[in-house]
Design a protein around this motif. Structure first.
Motif, PDB file in Angstrom:
ATOM      1  N   GLY A  22       0.269  -1.186  -0.354  1.00 37.49           N
ATOM      2  CA  GLY A  22      -0.476  -0.090   0.225  1.00 37.49           C
ATOM      3  C   GLY A  22       1.315   0.920  -0.254  1.00 37.49           C
ATOM      4  O   GLY A  22       1.768   1.051   0.177  1.00 37.49           O
ATOM      5  N   ALA A  23       0.271   2.409  -0.554  1.00 34.02           N
ATOM      6  CA  ALA A  23       1.014   3.514  -0.210  1.00 34.02           C
ATOM      7  C   ALA A  23      -0.037   4.776  -0.298  1.00 34.02           C
ATOM      8  O   ALA A  23      -1.150   4.316  -1.684  1.00 34.02           O
ATOM      9  CB  ALA A  23       1.950   3.769  -1.626  1.00 34.02           C
ATOM     10  N   GLY A  43       3.484   7.476   2.515  1.00 35.66           N
ATOM     11  CA  GLY A  43       4.350   6.485   3.129  1.00 35.66           C
ATOM     12  C   GLY A  43       3.606   5.150   2.060  1.00 35.66           C
ATOM     13  O   GLY A  43       3.507   5.248   1.150  1.00 35.66           O
ATOM     14  N   GLU A  44       4.359   4.424   2.524  1.00 33.97           N
ATOM     15  CA  GLU A  44       4.175   2.606   2.195  1.00 33.97           C
ATOM     16  C   GLU A  44       4.397   2.076   3.428  1.00 33.97           C
ATOM     17  O   GLU A  44       5.090   2.165   3.954  1.00 33.97           O
ATOM     18  CB  GLU A  44       4.874   2.427   1.107  1.00 33.97           C
ATOM     19  N   PHE A  45       3.362   0.333   2.879  1.00 38.45           N
ATOM     20  CA  PHE A  45       3.388  -0.156   4.027  1.00 38.45           C
ATOM     21  C   PHE A  45       2.939  -1.173   3.374  1.00 38.45           C
ATOM     22  O   PHE A  45       2.740  -1.869   2.136  1.00 38.45           O
ATOM     23  CB  PHE A  45       2.282  -0.479   4.771  1.00 38.45           C
ATOM     24  N   ARG A  46       3.857  -2.943   3.745  1.00 39.62           N
ATOM     25  CA  ARG A  46       3.844  -3.588   3.391  1.00 39.62           C
ATOM     26  C   ARG A  46       2.967  -4.811   4.071  1.00 39.62           C
ATOM     27  O   ARG A  46       3.483  -4.454   5.740  1.00 39.62           O
ATOM     28  CB  ARG A  46       5.028  -4.691   3.059  1.00 39.62           C
ATOM     29  N   SER A  62       3.711  -6.960   6.915  1.00 46.77           N
ATOM     30  CA  SER A  62       4.925  -8.234   7.246  1.00 46.77           C
ATOM     31  C   SER A  62       6.381  -8.521   8.696  1.00 46.77           C
ATOM     32  O   SER A  62       6.135  -9.599   8.423  1.00 46.77           O
ATOM     33  CB  SER A  62       5.437  -7.888   5.811  1.00 46.77           C
ATOM     34  N   ALA A  63       6.140  -7.151   8.634  1.00 51.46           N
ATOM     35  CA  ALA A  63       6.961  -7.330  10.046  1.00 51.46           C
ATOM     36  C   ALA A  63       6.865  -7.561  11.673  1.00 51.46           C
ATOM     37  O   ALA A  63       7.303  -8.491  12.674  1.00 51.46           O
ATOM     38  CB  ALA A  63       8.171  -5.867  10.429  1.00 51.46           C
ATOM     39  N   GLN A  64       5.185  -7.994  11.465  1.00 54.06           N
ATOM     40  CA  GLN A  64       4.414  -9.082  12.283  1.00 54.06           C
ATOM     41  C   GLN A  64       4.781 -10.358  12.452  1.00 54.06           C
ATOM     42  O   GLN A  64       4.230 -10.567  13.273  1.00 54.06           O
ATOM     43  CB  GLN A  64       2.998  -8.017  12.783  1.00 54.06           C
TER      44      GLN A  64
END
Length: 80
Positions: A22-23, A43-46, A62-64
């Protein structure tokens, strides 16, 4: 090919369905100079789509998550 992931905070395990990205970008007028120098945020998020044992689809960053197994094998068994 089943990929099982574990949520780092809750230790709950899920089936990995796929990934997403997402951006966003937003702009609003600045307080002093209005539209001439707007305040911008971007911003952006994976994210990763997973499902629980009931088939409910959930999204996590994804970092979770951490991969627990791929087709019944741990990641360390797959990579030498």
């Amino acid at each position: 090919m089943a990929v099982i992931v574990k949520h780092r905070e809750t230790s709950q395990e899920y089936i990995w369905l796929g990934t997403g990205f997402g951006a966003y970008k937003s702009s609003r007028p600045s307080r002093f100079l209005g539209e001439l120098f707007p305040h911008e945020e971007e911003g952006e998020f994976r994210v990763v789509a997973v499902c629980d044992r009931f088939g409910q689809i959930l999204w996590f960053y994804s970092a979770q998550l951490v991969v627990v197994e791929v087709d019944g094998e741990t990641p360390s068994e797959l990579v030498d």
